[in-house]
Design a protein around this motif. Structure first.
Motif, mmCIF file in Angstrom:
data_model
loop_
_atom_site.group_PDB
_atom_site.id
_atom_site.type_symbol
_atom_site.label_atom_id
_atom_site.label_comp_id
_atom_site.label_asym_id
_atom_site.label_seq_id
_atom_site.Cartn_x
_atom_site.Cartn_y
_atom_site.Cartn_z
ATOM 1 N N THR A 160 4.097 8.810 -9.013
ATOM 2 C CA THR A 160 5.307 9.231 -9.719
ATOM 3 C C THR A 160 5.101 9.252 -11.226
ATOM 4 O O THR A 160 5.564 10.161 -11.923
ATOM 5 N N SER A 161 4.394 8.275 -11.746
ATOM 6 C CA SER A 161 4.180 8.205 -13.193
ATOM 7 C C SER A 161 2.864 8.818 -13.639
ATOM 8 O O SER A 161 2.774 9.333 -14.752
ATOM 9 N N GLY A 162 1.855 8.813 -12.769
ATOM 10 C CA GLY A 162 0.535 9.244 -13.199
ATOM 11 C C GLY A 162 0.095 10.600 -12.712
ATOM 12 O O GLY A 162 -0.705 11.274 -13.376
ATOM 13 N N ALA A 163 0.591 11.047 -11.575
ATOM 14 C CA ALA A 163 0.159 12.336 -11.021
ATOM 15 C C ALA A 163 1.319 12.990 -10.274
ATOM 16 O O ALA A 163 1.269 13.182 -9.059
ATOM 17 N N LEU B 109 5.888 17.614 -1.066
ATOM 18 C CA LEU B 109 5.593 17.142 0.286
ATOM 19 C C LEU B 109 4.364 17.807 0.890
ATOM 20 O O LEU B 109 3.635 17.178 1.655
ATOM 21 N N ARG B 110 4.133 19.068 0.566
ATOM 22 C CA ARG B 110 2.977 19.739 1.161
ATOM 23 C C ARG B 110 1.671 19.103 0.718
ATOM 24 O O ARG B 110 0.643 19.219 1.399
ATOM 25 N N ARG B 111 1.680 18.426 -0.425
ATOM 26 C CA ARG B 111 0.493 17.707 -0.887
ATOM 27 C C ARG B 111 0.566 16.219 -0.545
ATOM 28 O O ARG B 111 -0.446 15.599 -0.217
ATOM 29 N N LEU B 112 1.764 15.665 -0.664
ATOM 30 C CA LEU B 112 1.890 14.217 -0.504
ATOM 31 C C LEU B 112 1.685 13.771 0.934
ATOM 32 O O LEU B 112 1.040 12.739 1.185
ATOM 33 N N VAL B 113 2.242 14.491 1.900
ATOM 34 C CA VAL B 113 2.180 14.041 3.298
ATOM 35 C C VAL B 113 0.737 13.901 3.789
ATOM 36 O O VAL B 113 0.373 12.855 4.339
ATOM 37 N N PRO B 114 -0.135 14.908 3.627
ATOM 38 C CA PRO B 114 -1.521 14.686 4.063
ATOM 39 C C PRO B 114 -2.232 13.612 3.257
ATOM 40 O O PRO B 114 -3.047 12.864 3.801
ATOM 41 N N LEU B 115 -1.923 13.534 1.952
ATOM 42 C CA LEU B 115 -2.526 12.472 1.141
ATOM 43 C C LEU B 115 -2.088 11.097 1.630
ATOM 44 O O LEU B 115 -2.908 10.180 1.784
ATOM 45 N N LEU B 116 -0.806 10.948 1.899
ATOM 46 C CA LEU B 116 -0.280 9.672 2.373
ATOM 47 C C LEU B 116 -0.817 9.328 3.753
ATOM 48 O O LEU B 116 -1.105 8.156 4.042
ATOM 49 N N ALA B 117 -0.972 10.318 4.609
ATOM 50 C CA ALA B 117 -1.527 10.067 5.938
ATOM 51 C C ALA B 117 -2.956 9.548 5.849
ATOM 52 O O ALA B 117 -3.331 8.585 6.541
ATOM 53 N N GLY B 118 -3.772 10.174 5.007
ATOM 54 C CA GLY B 118 -5.142 9.689 4.835
ATOM 55 C C GLY B 118 -5.198 8.325 4.198
ATOM 56 O O GLY B 118 -6.001 7.468 4.600
ATOM 57 N N TRP B 119 -4.349 8.104 3.191
ATOM 58 C CA TRP B 119 -4.293 6.798 2.536
ATOM 59 C C TRP B 119 -3.883 5.713 3.533
ATOM 60 O O TRP B 119 -4.446 4.604 3.516
ATOM 61 N N SER B 120 -2.927 6.010 4.388
ATOM 62 C CA SER B 120 -2.469 5.026 5.371
ATOM 63 C C SER B 120 -3.592 4.650 6.325
ATOM 64 O O SER B 120 -3.754 3.471 6.678
ATOM 65 N N ALA B 121 -4.379 5.641 6.754
ATOM 66 C CA ALA B 121 -5.503 5.348 7.641
ATOM 67 C C ALA B 121 -6.552 4.494 6.945
ATOM 68 O O ALA B 121 -7.098 3.545 7.522
ATOM 69 N N LEU B 122 -6.833 4.817 5.685
ATOM 70 C CA LEU B 122 -7.834 4.053 4.937
ATOM 71 C C LEU B 122 -7.393 2.605 4.734
ATOM 72 O O LEU B 122 -8.163 1.665 4.988
ATOM 73 N N VAL B 123 -6.173 2.416 4.295
ATOM 74 C CA VAL B 123 -5.678 1.059 4.046
ATOM 75 C C VAL B 123 -5.607 0.264 5.339
ATOM 76 O O VAL B 123 -5.971 -0.922 5.378
ATOM 77 N N SER B 124 -5.145 0.893 6.409
ATOM 78 C CA SER B 124 -5.064 0.195 7.689
ATOM 79 C C SER B 124 -6.436 -0.313 8.117
ATOM 80 O O SER B 124 -6.570 -1.463 8.577
ATOM 81 N N ALA B 125 -7.445 0.528 7.956
ATOM 82 C CA ALA B 125 -8.799 0.118 8.333
ATOM 83 C C ALA B 125 -9.313 -1.001 7.437
ATOM 84 O O ALA B 125 -9.911 -1.979 7.914
ATOM 85 N N ALA C 4 0.831 -1.207 0.000
ATOM 86 C CA ALA C 4 0.000 0.000 0.000
ATOM 87 C C ALA C 4 0.866 1.257 0.000
ATOM 88 O O ALA C 4 0.616 2.200 -0.768
ATOM 89 N N GLY C 5 1.889 1.295 0.835
ATOM 90 C CA GLY C 5 2.757 2.464 0.868
ATOM 91 C C GLY C 5 3.599 2.593 -0.380
ATOM 92 O O GLY C 5 3.779 3.697 -0.920
ATOM 93 N N TYR C 6 4.096 1.481 -0.856
ATOM 94 C CA TYR C 6 4.967 1.483 -2.040
ATOM 95 C C TYR C 6 4.202 1.830 -3.310
ATOM 96 O O TYR C 6 4.645 2.653 -4.118
ATOM 97 N N MET C 7 3.033 1.239 -3.495
ATOM 98 C CA MET C 7 2.303 1.407 -4.746
ATOM 99 C C MET C 7 1.741 2.809 -4.896
ATOM 100 O O MET C 7 1.695 3.346 -6.010
ATOM 101 N N LEU C 8 1.276 3.426 -3.818
ATOM 102 C CA LEU C 8 0.714 4.767 -3.945
ATOM 103 C C LEU C 8 1.741 5.729 -4.535
ATOM 104 O O LEU C 8 1.460 6.441 -5.502
ATOM 105 N N VAL C 9 2.934 5.756 -3.960
ATOM 106 C CA VAL C 9 3.957 6.676 -4.447
ATOM 107 C C VAL C 9 4.407 6.297 -5.847
ATOM 108 O O VAL C 9 4.655 7.169 -6.691
ATOM 109 N N THR C 10 4.488 5.013 -6.142
ATOM 110 C CA THR C 10 4.893 4.579 -7.476
ATOM 111 C C THR C 10 3.894 5.028 -8.528
ATOM 112 O O THR C 10 4.268 5.518 -9.601
ATOM 113 N N VAL C 11 2.611 4.883 -8.248
ATOM 114 C CA VAL C 11 1.583 5.312 -9.188
ATOM 115 C C VAL C 11 1.589 6.825 -9.356
ATOM 116 O O VAL C 11 1.476 7.346 -10.477
#
Length: 374
Positions: free
Chosen positions: A191-194, A200-216, A182-189
């Motif tokens: 990098t090539s798609g968006a 970091l000002r956009r990625l960190v909050p996005l990654l934090a929310g994604w981590s919570a969603l995937v964990s749940a 989950a952590g690896y694929m989000l950043v990989t996608v």
């Protein structure tokens, strides 16, 4: 008339139509095609080489075990086992059976043999199935011949049995793998798609929310839906969030340094090397020694060991593994911010400050244009 004809032609009298750039090098796509072939080839060879090379012939190497009994019994047996060629075990002598059981529970040793008191033939072998089914088999392979040679009856006591819902103890591994992906694929996608989301000002909050969603979602799958995990909701959710977030920031650093090629070190460290080093599917004492070092620094072993501690050992020993995950998050974030700052500084030209409107002289064309428009 002539001017009309001339103005009607987009090239000033030259015939319209597609223009061919004769200066373009032939075979300009060769590098792209080579990359498309070499890239999956490298990934496949890494997967087969690492997995087969590390796990094809598991044999114990310096497997930590203990022996307890009288000094006349225990020390000679420990010396004999330690002298075995190839160093399959590392045997210590402990004073009591209670101490031996505690060491097994704390996972400082893989198993312990309690020799019988004088006049008895009943020995006890302490193991912890939850610490690894493959490891228990290795402990049995070490002490069963000893019991047979001394004509002892060997009773096996499992001080940390696995639940029926996870009889092989692999739920921790597959759950941790899901977090890594989950952590690896989000950043990989991204990098090539968006790539616009990678600052970091956009990625960190996005990654934090994604981590919570995937964990749940992962907890819902392995918990209520499958039933492989029972209880421990908040610790599992927190561990999942930290694991995904840490791997995502680690992969972000790789992406900053290598661009699309970051896929290779990412999948190698987070997946291919992490599985043999996890100490879950196979004991870390049965794979090449290099994986023993990786066990203490990679996020997959850290996440898997922490989850196993939470589920089966009351959370004992989670501290060092949580520090590994936190280090990946903090170091990944700090180094990525450093790389971004360095690139911003090096990309500035020496005359950048002089090009700003506030620094333009009053008689310059830019200043005059500003006054005219005002």
């Amino acid at each position: 008339m002539e001017s009309a004809e001339s103005s009607g032609s987009p090239t000033g009298g030259q015939p319209a139509g597609p223009q061919v750039d004769k200066g373009a090098p032939k075979g300009g796509n060769t590098k792209k095609y080579v990359f498309m072939v070499v890239f999956p080839f490298v990934l496949v060879m890494m997967l087969v080489g690492i997995y087969a090379g590390s796990m094809h012939a598991p044999t114990p190497r310096d497997l930590p075990v203990a022996v307890t009994g009288t000094a006349e019994q225990a020390q000679p047996l420990a010396d004999s086992l330690n002298a075995t060629g190839g160093s399959p075990v590392e045997v210590r002598v402990v004073a009591t059976a209670d101490e031996a059981r505690q060491l097994v529970h704390d996972r400082e040793i893989a198993g312990a043999l309690a020799l019988p008191a004088q006049g008895s033939d009943d020995a006890v072998l302490y193991t912890a199935q939850a610490a690894g089914a493959a490891q228990v088999q290795m402990v049995q392979s070490v002490f069963q011949p000893v019991a047979d040679a001394q004509q002892l009856t060997l009773e096996q006591q499992d001080i940390a049995p696995l639940p029926a819902s996870d009889g092989m103890g692999v739920t921790t591994l597959f759950t941790a793998i899901g977090w890594m992906l989950a952590g690896y694929m989000l950043v990989t996608v991204l990098t090539s798609g968006a790539p616009e989301l990678l600052p970091l000002r956009r990625l960190v909050p996005l990654l934090a929310g994604w981590s919570a969603l995937v964990s749940a979602l992962v907890w819902v799958i392995v918990g209520p839906l499958i039933g492989a995990i029972d209880g421990h909701v908040l610790p599992v959710l927190g561990l999942g969030w930290l694991s995904v977030f840490a791997v995502g920031l680690g992969q972000t650093l790789f992406a900053r340094l290598l661009g699309p090629l970051a896929v290779v070190p990412g999948i190698a460290l987070f997946m291919f090397l992490g599985v043999p080093a996890s100490n879950i599917m196979m004991s870390i004492h049965s794979v090449p020694g290099f994986f023993g070092f990786l066990h203490h620094v990679l996020p997959l072993p850290a996440a898997g060991e922490t989850l196993r501690s939470i589920l089966y050992f009351g959370g004992d020993g989670v501290g060092p593994h949580l520090l590994v995950l936190a280090a990946w998050a903090v170091v990944g974030l700090a180094l990525t911010a450093g790389v971004d700052l360095l690139r911003r500084r090096t990309s500035r030209g020496p005359d950048e400050a002089a090009d700003t409107p506030s620094s333009s002289p009053a008689g310059s064309p830019d200043a005059q244009g500003a006054l005219t428009s005002a």
